[in-house]
Design a protein around this motif. Structure first.
Motif, PDB file in Angstrom:
ATOM      1  N   CYS A 174       0.815  -1.060   0.078  1.00 28.19           N
ATOM      2  CA  CYS A 174       0.059  -0.095  -0.183  1.00 28.19           C
ATOM      3  C   CYS A 174       0.833   1.130  -0.112  1.00 28.19           C
ATOM      4  CB  CYS A 174      -1.025   0.064   1.257  1.00 28.19           C
ATOM      5  SG  CYS A 174      -0.215   0.376   2.802  1.00 28.19           S
ATOM      6  N   GLY A 175       2.246   0.958   0.079  1.00 28.82           N
ATOM      7  CA  GLY A 175       2.914   2.191  -0.028  1.00 28.82           C
ATOM      8  C   GLY A 175       3.312   2.869   1.494  1.00 28.82           C
ATOM      9  N   LYS A 176       2.976   2.361   2.630  1.00 27.58           N
ATOM     10  CA  LYS A 176       3.231   2.758   3.819  1.00 27.58           C
ATOM     11  C   LYS A 176       4.793   3.301   4.234  1.00 27.58           C
ATOM     12  CE  LYS A 176       2.729  -1.392   6.510  1.00 27.58           C
ATOM     13  NZ  LYS A 176       2.623  -2.448   5.934  1.00 27.58           N
ATOM     14  N   GLY A 177       5.679   2.477   3.858  1.00 27.86           N
ATOM     15  CA  GLY A 177       7.085   2.677   3.599  1.00 27.86           C
ATOM     16  C   GLY A 177       7.655   3.846   3.097  1.00 27.86           C
ATOM     17  N   THR A 178       6.935   4.221   1.896  1.00 32.44           N
ATOM     18  CA  THR A 178       7.167   5.577   1.316  1.00 32.44           C
ATOM     19  C   THR A 178       6.724   6.659   1.954  1.00 32.44           C
ATOM     20  OG1 THR A 178       6.905   3.765  -0.748  1.00 32.44           O
ATOM     21  CG2 THR A 178       7.510   6.263  -1.122  1.00 32.44           C
ATOM     22  N   ILE A 179       5.384   6.519   2.186  1.00 33.38           N
ATOM     23  CA  ILE A 179       5.038   7.779   2.979  1.00 33.38           C
ATOM     24  C   ILE A 179       5.794   7.981   4.397  1.00 33.38           C
ATOM     25  CG2 ILE A 179       3.069   8.415   4.161  1.00 33.38           C
ATOM     26  CD1 ILE A 179       1.302   6.556   2.357  1.00 33.38           C
ATOM     27  N   LEU A 180       5.858   6.855   5.171  1.00 29.53           N
ATOM     28  CA  LEU A 180       6.696   7.235   6.194  1.00 29.53           C
ATOM     29  C   LEU A 180       8.168   7.541   5.997  1.00 29.53           C
ATOM     30  CD1 LEU A 180       5.518   4.020   8.470  1.00 29.53           C
ATOM     31  CD2 LEU A 180       4.960   6.434   8.824  1.00 29.53           C
ATOM     32  N   ALA A 181       8.831   7.154   5.201  1.00 29.23           N
ATOM     33  CA  ALA A 181      10.160   7.902   4.777  1.00 29.23           C
ATOM     34  C   ALA A 181      10.150   9.286   4.534  1.00 29.23           C
ATOM     35  CB  ALA A 181      10.615   7.125   3.507  1.00 29.23           C
ATOM     36  N   GLU A 182       9.136   9.785   3.989  1.00 29.95           N
ATOM     37  CA  GLU A 182       8.732  11.317   3.874  1.00 29.95           C
ATOM     38  C   GLU A 182       8.869  11.898   5.188  1.00 29.95           C
ATOM     39  OE1 GLU A 182       9.190  13.442   1.198  1.00 29.95           O
ATOM     40  OE2 GLU A 182       9.956  11.546   0.460  1.00 29.95           O
ATOM     41  N   ILE A 183       7.646  11.271   5.971  1.00 32.64           N
ATOM     42  CA  ILE A 183       7.301  11.803   7.207  1.00 32.64           C
ATOM     43  C   ILE A 183       8.588  11.938   8.133  1.00 32.64           C
ATOM     44  CG2 ILE A 183       5.857  11.381   9.284  1.00 32.64           C
ATOM     45  CD1 ILE A 183       4.194  12.712   6.928  1.00 32.64           C
ATOM     46  N   LEU A 184       9.286  10.752   8.151  1.00 37.20           N
ATOM     47  CA  LEU A 184      10.522  10.714   9.151  1.00 37.20           C
ATOM     48  C   LEU A 184      11.544  11.578   8.706  1.00 37.20           C
ATOM     49  CD1 LEU A 184      10.115   6.979   9.639  1.00 37.20           C
ATOM     50  CD2 LEU A 184       9.925   8.767  11.350  1.00 37.20           C
ATOM     51  N   LYS A 185      11.409  12.238   7.521  1.00 37.32           N
ATOM     52  CA  LYS A 185      12.370  13.374   7.353  1.00 37.32           C
ATOM     53  C   LYS A 185      12.351  14.502   8.503  1.00 37.32           C
ATOM     54  CE  LYS A 185      12.760  12.759   2.503  1.00 37.32           C
ATOM     55  NZ  LYS A 185      12.308  13.342   1.063  1.00 37.32           N
ATOM     56  N   ASN A 186      11.273  14.660   9.077  1.00 40.35           N
ATOM     57  CA  ASN A 186      11.126  15.582  10.488  1.00 40.35           C
ATOM     58  C   ASN A 186      11.913  14.745  11.410  1.00 40.35           C
ATOM     59  OD1 ASN A 186      10.233  16.602  12.671  1.00 40.35           O
ATOM     60  ND2 ASN A 186       7.925  16.863  12.267  1.00 40.35           N
ATOM     61  N   PRO A 187      13.005  15.418  12.017  1.00 42.52           N
ATOM     62  CA  PRO A 187      13.727  14.718  13.012  1.00 42.52           C
ATOM     63  C   PRO A 187      13.016  14.602  14.382  1.00 42.52           C
ATOM     64  CG  PRO A 187      14.719  17.190  12.636  1.00 42.52           C
ATOM     65  CD  PRO A 187      13.202  16.723  11.649  1.00 42.52           C
ATOM     66  N   ASN A 188      12.154  15.613  14.572  1.00 44.39           N
ATOM     67  CA  ASN A 188      11.260  15.467  15.761  1.00 44.39           C
ATOM     68  C   ASN A 188      10.379  14.039  15.903  1.00 44.39           C
ATOM     69  OD1 ASN A 188      12.356  17.960  16.753  1.00 44.39           O
ATOM     70  ND2 ASN A 188      10.789  18.801  15.603  1.00 44.39           N
ATOM     71  N   ILE A 189      10.306  13.166  15.172  1.00 45.44           N
ATOM     72  CA  ILE A 189       9.601  12.148  15.016  1.00 45.44           C
ATOM     73  C   ILE A 189      10.602  10.837  15.223  1.00 45.44           C
ATOM     74  CG2 ILE A 189       7.605  10.504  14.116  1.00 45.44           C
ATOM     75  CD1 ILE A 189       6.800  13.000  12.814  1.00 45.44           C
ATOM     76  N   TYR A 190      10.426  10.040  16.143  1.00 44.94           N
ATOM     77  CA  TYR A 190      11.164   8.771  16.390  1.00 44.94           C
ATOM     78  C   TYR A 190      10.328   7.349  15.754  1.00 44.94           C
ATOM     79  CZ  TYR A 190      13.327   4.816  18.656  1.00 44.94           C
ATOM     80  OH  TYR A 190      13.861   3.500  18.978  1.00 44.94           O
ATOM     81  N   TYR A 191      10.925   6.897  14.767  1.00 42.08           N
ATOM     82  CA  TYR A 191      10.540   5.685  14.466  1.00 42.08           C
ATOM     83  C   TYR A 191      10.935   4.496  15.113  1.00 42.08           C
ATOM     84  CZ  TYR A 191       9.630   1.842  10.975  1.00 42.08           C
ATOM     85  OH  TYR A 191       9.201   0.768  10.386  1.00 42.08           O
TER      86      TYR A 191
END
Ligand code: 5GP
Length: 200
Positions: free
Chosen positions: A15-32
């Motif tokens: 469904c592409g969740k990895g690709t979406i999360l890769a973009e979101i995680l460019k925000n350094p304030n979010i911890y994966y």
């Protein structure tokens, strides 16, 4: 200090969740949160980056020691969320994202009712099948199994707080980003700001 928000993101394979999360995680304030798993390492994966790769014995030990927030068996392998790093980052005020399947997500729902649940949907099952074929790495049988599994997972989407349709990637990224931002503005998370302004 304000505690971080726990976001739980699920969606079927392809469904592409990895690709979406890769973009979101460019925000350094979010911890994966990097999960523990007993599945074998895929080419290109790095221990400690994609997953913490454990033997079944190590994983069972971890569960016994209450080291996981949740775990589930998926395709004959264990997957689990490590408790310590998630709690540490939330307590330090950082938002945390768990990318986990639906059974584990519902366990988090029971344990952490304040968590925010987001389901990533493909635009249609036909489109999902097309994307899985395009990857070119799977046999027809595997693709059909994944589509059937996706259908079962999508039936759980109604228990989530938000649904993001991954048609155009940019829109899906913006939607998830908007959810994260809106959650951080919730009144109950910002009482201290109101008090600050009022000099309380
Ligand atoms: P994969 O083997 O393709 O990396 O992941 C298979 C499934 O396991 C995906 O749906 C993924 O979201 C899920 N998963 C990954 N980590 C965890 C975890 O810590 N707990 C649970 N319950 N599922 C996980």
């Amino acid at each position: 200090m304000k505690k971080g928000t726990l976001f739980v993101v699920s969606g079927p394979s392809g469904c592409g969740k990895g690709t979406i999360l890769a973009e979101i995680l460019k925000n350094p304030n979010i911890y994966y949160s990097v999960s523990a798993t007993t599945r074998g390492m895929r080419p290109g994966e790095v221990d400690g980056v994609n997953y913490h790769f454990f033997t079944r014995e190590q994983f069972e030990q971890l569960v016994q020691e209450d080291g996981v927030l949740e775990y589930a068996e998926y395709c004959h392998n264990y997957y689990g969320t490590l408790r310590k790093p998630v709690e540490e980052h939330l307590n330090a005020g950082q938002d945390v994202i768990l990318e986990i399947e639906v059974v584990g997500a519902m366990k988090i729902r029971e344990k952490c009712p304040e968590a925010v649940f987001v389901f990533i949907l493909p635009p249609s099952l036909t489109e999902l099948e097309r994307r899985l074929h395009k990857r070119g790495t799977e046999t027809e049988e595997v693709v059909q199994n994944r589509v059937a599994q996706a259908e079962r997972e999508i039936r759980c989407a109604e228990s989530y707080d938000y649904v993001v349709v991954n048609g155009a990637l940019e829109d899906a990224v913006q939607d998830l980003d908007a959810i994260i931002r809106a959650e951080s503005c919730k009144t109950k998370k910002n009482q201290y700001k109101i008090d600050e302004v009022l000099g309380k």
